[in-house]
Write an enzyme that holds these catalytic residues in place. Structure first.
Site, PDB file in Angstrom:
ATOM      1  N   THR A  17       0.808  -1.223   0.000  1.00  0.00           N
ATOM      2  CA  THR A  17       0.000   0.000   0.000  1.00  0.00           C
ATOM      3  C   THR A  17       0.843   1.276   0.000  1.00  0.00           C
ATOM      4  O   THR A  17       0.303   2.374   0.024  1.00  0.00           O
ATOM      5  CB  THR A  17      -0.952   0.027   1.209  1.00  0.00           C
ATOM      6  OG1 THR A  17      -0.179  -0.069   2.415  1.00  0.00           O
ATOM      7  CG2 THR A  17      -1.942  -1.112   1.148  1.00  0.00           C
ATOM      8  N   GLY A  18       2.169   1.138  -0.034  1.00  0.00           N
ATOM      9  CA  GLY A  18       3.041   2.296  -0.081  1.00  0.00           C
ATOM     10  C   GLY A  18       3.298   2.773  -1.500  1.00  0.00           C
ATOM     11  O   GLY A  18       2.739   2.236  -2.468  1.00  0.00           O
ATOM     12  N   ARG A  45       0.159  -3.926   6.804  1.00  0.00           N
ATOM     13  CA  ARG A  45      -0.447  -3.957   8.140  1.00  0.00           C
ATOM     14  C   ARG A  45      -1.908  -3.559   8.113  1.00  0.00           C
ATOM     15  O   ARG A  45      -2.696  -3.981   8.961  1.00  0.00           O
ATOM     16  CB  ARG A  45       0.317  -3.022   9.081  1.00  0.00           C
ATOM     17  CG  ARG A  45       1.605  -3.592   9.636  1.00  0.00           C
ATOM     18  CD  ARG A  45       2.332  -2.600  10.513  1.00  0.00           C
ATOM     19  NE  ARG A  45       2.811  -1.453   9.742  1.00  0.00           N
ATOM     20  CZ  ARG A  45       3.310  -0.357  10.289  1.00  0.00           C
ATOM     21  NH1 ARG A  45       3.356  -0.234  11.599  1.00  0.00           N
ATOM     22  NH2 ARG A  45       3.741   0.644   9.529  1.00  0.00           N
ATOM     23  N   ARG A  46      -2.282  -2.719   7.135  1.00  0.00           N
ATOM     24  CA  ARG A  46      -3.668  -2.247   7.036  1.00  0.00           C
ATOM     25  C   ARG A  46      -4.282  -2.703   5.722  1.00  0.00           C
ATOM     26  O   ARG A  46      -3.562  -3.008   4.758  1.00  0.00           O
ATOM     27  CB  ARG A  46      -3.714  -0.723   7.151  1.00  0.00           C
ATOM     28  CG  ARG A  46      -3.352  -0.200   8.517  1.00  0.00           C
ATOM     29  CD  ARG A  46      -3.519   1.309   8.585  1.00  0.00           C
ATOM     30  NE  ARG A  46      -2.468   2.021   7.857  1.00  0.00           N
ATOM     31  CZ  ARG A  46      -2.468   3.327   7.627  1.00  0.00           C
ATOM     32  NH1 ARG A  46      -3.483   4.071   8.041  1.00  0.00           N
ATOM     33  NH2 ARG A  46      -1.472   3.896   6.970  1.00  0.00           N
ATOM     34  N   ASP A  64       1.017  -8.012  10.896  1.00  0.00           N
ATOM     35  CA  ASP A  64       2.122  -7.213  11.424  1.00  0.00           C
ATOM     36  C   ASP A  64       3.374  -8.069  11.360  1.00  0.00           C
ATOM     37  O   ASP A  64       3.485  -9.074  12.066  1.00  0.00           O
ATOM     38  CB  ASP A  64       1.828  -6.791  12.861  1.00  0.00           C
ATOM     39  CG  ASP A  64       2.931  -5.911  13.459  1.00  0.00           C
ATOM     40  OD1 ASP A  64       3.967  -5.710  12.787  1.00  0.00           O
ATOM     41  OD2 ASP A  64       2.753  -5.435  14.593  1.00  0.00           O
ATOM     42  N   THR A  89       8.830  -2.275   2.355  1.00  0.00           N
ATOM     43  CA  THR A  89       8.239  -1.744   3.574  1.00  0.00           C
ATOM     44  C   THR A  89       9.319  -1.402   4.576  1.00  0.00           C
ATOM     45  O   THR A  89      10.454  -1.876   4.470  1.00  0.00           O
ATOM     46  CB  THR A  89       7.276  -2.764   4.202  1.00  0.00           C
ATOM     47  OG1 THR A  89       6.553  -2.153   5.272  1.00  0.00           O
ATOM     48  CG2 THR A  89       8.029  -3.982   4.745  1.00  0.00           C
ATOM     49  N   GLN A 127      14.142  -2.893  -0.985  1.00  0.00           N
ATOM     50  CA  GLN A 127      14.062  -1.449  -1.172  1.00  0.00           C
ATOM     51  C   GLN A 127      14.847  -0.733  -0.081  1.00  0.00           C
ATOM     52  O   GLN A 127      14.558  -0.892   1.107  1.00  0.00           O
ATOM     53  CB  GLN A 127      12.602  -1.000  -1.127  1.00  0.00           C
ATOM     54  CG  GLN A 127      12.408   0.496  -1.238  1.00  0.00           C
ATOM     55  CD  GLN A 127      12.765   0.972  -2.624  1.00  0.00           C
ATOM     56  OE1 GLN A 127      12.189   0.501  -3.586  1.00  0.00           O
ATOM     57  NE2 GLN A 127      13.729   1.863  -2.719  1.00  0.00           N
ATOM     58  N   LYS A 131      20.216   6.954   1.968  1.00  0.00           N
ATOM     59  CA  LYS A 131      20.732   7.007   3.340  1.00  0.00           C
ATOM     60  C   LYS A 131      21.902   6.033   3.484  1.00  0.00           C
ATOM     61  O   LYS A 131      22.731   6.172   4.398  1.00  0.00           O
ATOM     62  CB  LYS A 131      19.615   6.680   4.339  1.00  0.00           C
ATOM     63  CG  LYS A 131      19.911   7.121   5.760  1.00  0.00           C
ATOM     64  CD  LYS A 131      18.699   6.968   6.661  1.00  0.00           C
ATOM     65  CE  LYS A 131      18.434   5.497   6.973  1.00  0.00           C
ATOM     66  NZ  LYS A 131      17.407   5.328   8.019  1.00  0.00           N
ATOM     67  N   TYR A 166      19.503  -0.248   6.658  1.00  0.00           N
ATOM     68  CA  TYR A 166      19.732  -0.771   5.309  1.00  0.00           C
ATOM     69  C   TYR A 166      20.846  -1.820   5.323  1.00  0.00           C
ATOM     70  O   TYR A 166      20.752  -2.850   4.657  1.00  0.00           O
ATOM     71  CB  TYR A 166      20.135   0.354   4.357  1.00  0.00           C
ATOM     72  CG  TYR A 166      19.073   1.391   4.085  1.00  0.00           C
ATOM     73  CD1 TYR A 166      17.732   1.181   4.400  1.00  0.00           C
ATOM     74  CD2 TYR A 166      19.412   2.599   3.490  1.00  0.00           C
ATOM     75  CE1 TYR A 166      16.772   2.137   4.143  1.00  0.00           C
ATOM     76  CE2 TYR A 166      18.454   3.566   3.212  1.00  0.00           C
ATOM     77  CZ  TYR A 166      17.145   3.338   3.547  1.00  0.00           C
ATOM     78  OH  TYR A 166      16.196   4.290   3.282  1.00  0.00           O
TER      79      TYR A 166
END
Length: 377
Positions: A17-18, A45-46, A64, A89, A127, A131, A166
């Site tokens: 969902t991201g 999670r949702r 979760d 995620t 992913q 950073k 990461y």
């Protein structure tokens, strides 16, 4: 009675969902998708957001990943099918050491749950982001003393001597001989989702909408340096296609790849574009009018509620769809945030998009999804 043969390519997108997850689901269902046709399981999670059609995934699974029992219970029924895991995620805590522990636990729980008597998993895409080259820039304790690599960032730069989740995730994947992996180091990702923790474009769009609603000047909250110097961005569609390319390309196995749109921009030109898209007067940068965007937006939740009501938008809360602190950090970098795409091209991935067209596309997509307001011209 003959048993049906499992489909050749079965994807599990964790974080569907991201920003990247939604673009991945859409890309995997394209008729000519590499490695296809794909069966797609989406996990988050949702539940699946109502602003996207449910047909983008074959089945949605909610759990979760920090809960090993829940993860096992939800994934065990499909463990014998999944051939490719797309890991897009993360959970974010201000303390980077906590991030390393939490995110590694999540990935380990999912990998453990996918192990079955007929283990089919062949590849994991991971992913991450730039950073990797900058260190824990959002950690309030560590961020002040970081020494980053000099841009343009490239994949063979050594790890920095700071905790970084990461690195922990890469180490976990490198420790397995059961499947191959690829690492995808994106720049600032832009796409369309109401479920992303750090969504720079949606944060900028809500700031613009609030300025328009209140009659405030749309001022740039960064520095003269970032206003004038180069930066890059990653369109979620380009990133999704790089994930898929690496997942089915033998030469890309066990490699890390930067992923950007393939061009660069200065924020002053993007600010002009955003001003046009939101019908706001372009305000040139004035360093005598320094202000803190996070502070300015801290009490604007009720203003966003008014905008949602006025324009009939899908119900969202300002604090759930924006991250003004993270955006402000990016707009105050003291270096040019630019990554090299040479390795990716040399290995055969040539995905790219014009950043200004990309921003325009995703702003329109956010409007179609009724996440941000549309204005009559």
């Amino acid at each position: 009675m003959m048993e049906t043969q499992p489909q050749a390519s079965v994807a599990l997108i964790v974080g569907v969902t991201g920003l990247t997850g939604l673009s991945l689901a859409e890309a995997l269902k394209e008729p000519n998708c590499q490695g296809g046709p794909w069966k797609v399981y989406g996990a988050a999670r949702r539940p699946w957001p109502s602003c996207f059609p449910p047909s983008m995934v074959d089945q949605m699974i909610t759990f979760d990943a920090l809960d090993s029992s829940s993860t096992s219970a939800k994934l065990s029924p499909i463990a014998h099918e999944v051939t490719h895991l797309f890991w897009v995620t993360f959970q974010i805590d201000p303390d980077e050491q906590v991030n390393a522990t939490v995110n590694k636990t999540m990935l380990l729980n999912v990998l453990t749950a996918l192990k079955s008597s007929t283990f089919r998993l062949t590849h994991v895409t991971l992913q991450t982001g730039t950073k990797h080259y900058m260190g824990p820039i959002f950690d309030p304790v560590l961020s002040g003393g970081l020494i980053s690599h000099d841009p343009p960032f490239h994949e063979n730069m050594p790890r920095l001597p700071y905790p970084n989740f990461y690195y922990s995730l890469e180490d976990l994947l490198q420790s397995s001989l059961s499947y191959s992996y690829s690492v995808h180091r994106s720049s600032i990702i832009i796409g369309a989702s109401p479920r992303s923790v750090q969504n720079a474009l949606l944060t900028l769009a809500t700031y613009a909408a609030i300025c328009r609603h209140l009659g405030l000047p749309f001022r740039y909250p960064g520095t003269r340096y970032t206003w004038d110097h180069f930066c890059d961005i990653t369109d979620a569609r380009v990133l999704a296609h790089q994930h898929i390319w690496a997942a089915v390309t033998p030469e890309a196995k066990n490699q890390a790849f930067n992923c950007t749109n393939g061009d660069v921009f200065a924020w002053k030109t993007v600010w002009k574009l955003l001003s046009q898209l939101f019908q706001l007067e372009f305000v040139p940068f004035d360093e005598t009018l320094h202000f803190d965007l996070a502070d300015l937006m801290r009490d604007k939740g009720s203003v966003w509620d008014d905008i949602v009501h006025k324009y009939g938008l899908n119900s969202t809360k300002l604090e759930e769809i924006t991250c003004f602190e993270a955006l402000q950090t990016v707009l105050r970098f003291k270096f040019q945030h630019v990554s090299s795409m040479n390795k990716s091209r040399e290995y055969g991935f040539n995905g790219h998009v014009d950043t200004f067209k990309s921003i325009t596309y995703w702003v329109e997509k956010l409007r179609q999804m009724k996440i941000i307001p549309s204005y009559q011209y």
